[in-house]
Motif scaffolding. Sequence first.
Motif, short mmCIF file in Angstrom:
data_model
loop_
_atom_site.label_atom_id
_atom_site.label_comp_id
_atom_site.label_asym_id
_atom_site.label_seq_id
_atom_site.Cartn_x
_atom_site.Cartn_y
_atom_site.Cartn_z
N CYS A 258 -0.03 12.56 -12.92
CA CYS A 258 -1.01 12.30 -13.98
C CYS A 258 -2.40 12.12 -13.37
N PRO A 259 -3.40 12.91 -13.79
CA PRO A 259 -4.74 12.80 -13.21
C PRO A 259 -5.35 11.40 -13.34
N PHE A 260 -5.09 10.72 -14.44
CA PHE A 260 -5.65 9.39 -14.62
C PHE A 260 -4.95 8.37 -13.72
N CYS A 261 -3.66 8.58 -13.49
CA CYS A 261 -2.91 7.72 -12.56
C CYS A 261 -3.39 7.95 -11.14
N ILE A 262 -3.64 9.21 -10.80
CA ILE A 262 -4.17 9.53 -9.47
C ILE A 262 -5.50 8.83 -9.27
N LYS A 263 -6.32 8.84 -10.28
CA LYS A 263 -7.63 8.18 -10.21
C LYS A 263 -7.49 6.69 -9.89
N VAL A 264 -6.56 6.03 -10.55
CA VAL A 264 -6.34 4.60 -10.31
C VAL A 264 -5.75 4.37 -8.92
N ARG A 265 -4.74 5.16 -8.56
CA ARG A 265 -4.14 5.00 -7.23
C ARG A 265 -5.16 5.26 -6.13
N ARG A 266 -6.05 6.22 -6.35
CA ARG A 266 -7.09 6.53 -5.38
C ARG A 266 -8.04 5.34 -5.21
N ALA A 267 -8.42 4.71 -6.31
CA ALA A 267 -9.29 3.53 -6.23
C ALA A 267 -8.59 2.39 -5.49
N MET A 268 -7.31 2.18 -5.79
CA MET A 268 -6.56 1.12 -5.10
C MET A 268 -6.47 1.43 -3.61
N PHE A 269 -6.28 2.69 -3.26
CA PHE A 269 -6.21 3.10 -1.85
C PHE A 269 -7.52 2.80 -1.14
N LYS A 270 -8.63 3.20 -1.75
CA LYS A 270 -9.94 2.99 -1.13
C LYS A 270 -10.27 1.51 -0.97
N MET A 271 -9.80 0.68 -1.92
CA MET A 271 -10.04 -0.76 -1.83
C MET A 271 -8.97 -1.46 -0.99
N SER A 272 -7.98 -0.71 -0.52
CA SER A 272 -6.86 -1.26 0.26
C SER A 272 -6.16 -2.39 -0.49
N LEU A 273 -5.87 -2.13 -1.76
CA LEU A 273 -5.18 -3.12 -2.58
C LEU A 273 -3.71 -2.74 -2.69
N PRO A 274 -2.84 -3.53 -2.09
CA PRO A 274 -1.41 -3.24 -2.15
C PRO A 274 -0.81 -3.69 -3.48
N VAL A 275 -0.82 -2.80 -4.44
CA VAL A 275 -0.30 -3.09 -5.77
C VAL A 275 1.05 -2.37 -5.92
N ALA A 276 2.04 -3.07 -6.42
CA ALA A 276 3.36 -2.46 -6.64
C ALA A 276 3.22 -1.33 -7.66
N LYS A 277 3.95 -0.24 -7.43
CA LYS A 277 3.90 0.91 -8.32
C LYS A 277 5.30 1.22 -8.83
N LYS A 278 5.37 1.55 -10.12
CA LYS A 278 6.64 1.93 -10.74
C LYS A 278 6.44 3.22 -11.50
N SER A 279 7.19 4.24 -11.12
CA SER A 279 7.13 5.52 -11.81
C SER A 279 7.92 5.42 -13.12
N VAL A 280 7.34 5.92 -14.19
CA VAL A 280 8.01 5.88 -15.49
C VAL A 280 8.41 7.28 -15.95
N ALA A 281 8.76 8.12 -14.97
CA ALA A 281 9.25 9.46 -15.29
C ALA A 281 10.50 9.34 -16.15
N GLU A 282 10.80 10.40 -16.88
CA GLU A 282 11.99 10.38 -17.74
C GLU A 282 13.22 10.02 -16.92
N GLY A 283 14.03 9.13 -17.48
CA GLY A 283 15.24 8.68 -16.80
C GLY A 283 15.03 7.44 -15.94
N SER A 284 13.80 7.04 -15.75
CA SER A 284 13.50 5.86 -14.93
C SER A 284 13.76 4.59 -15.74
N PRO A 285 14.35 3.56 -15.12
CA PRO A 285 14.55 2.29 -15.83
C PRO A 285 13.22 1.59 -16.13
N TYR A 286 12.18 1.96 -15.39
CA TYR A 286 10.87 1.34 -15.61
C TYR A 286 10.20 1.84 -16.88
N ARG A 287 10.64 2.99 -17.35
CA ARG A 287 10.09 3.55 -18.60
C ARG A 287 10.37 2.61 -19.77
#
Length: 125
Positions: free
Chosen positions: A51-80
């Motif tokens: 997702c381009p908007f998700c990439i944008k957020v992950r990119r900002a977190m990367f540049k700020m070196s913020l270790p934030v937990a990530k959960k993929s909500v792809a179809e079939g994922s329990p996180y969905r």
Amino acid sequence: MLVKIVRNALGYVFVLLDLLTRGFPRKRSLAEQNAIAEQTAHLTLYHFRACPFCIKVRRAMFKMSLPVAKKSVAEGSPYRAELEQGGGRVKVPCLRIDNPDGSTQWMYESNDIIAYLRQHYSSLT
């Protein structure tokens, strides 16, 4: 069906471009980075990989070196289901903020998430 294939293919092109152009994360001492990790332990980003908007957020977190937990909500994922039940809808990116008082805030919209991260962690980045 064709639209979904094209959308997914473009999404992975965006992922590749992000990896090739993202630059370098902020450098900190081990003690500083450990302190940041403690301060961001209450955050979780729900996302789709391509997702381009998700990439944008992950990119900002990367540049700020913020270790934030990530959960993929792809179809079939329990996180969905977790996202839908907690946040009320399956929309990404979504930042889950577990507050010290026990309440949970679900923040949608990439610009809002990035602004929140900058506001709360800019003195640390």
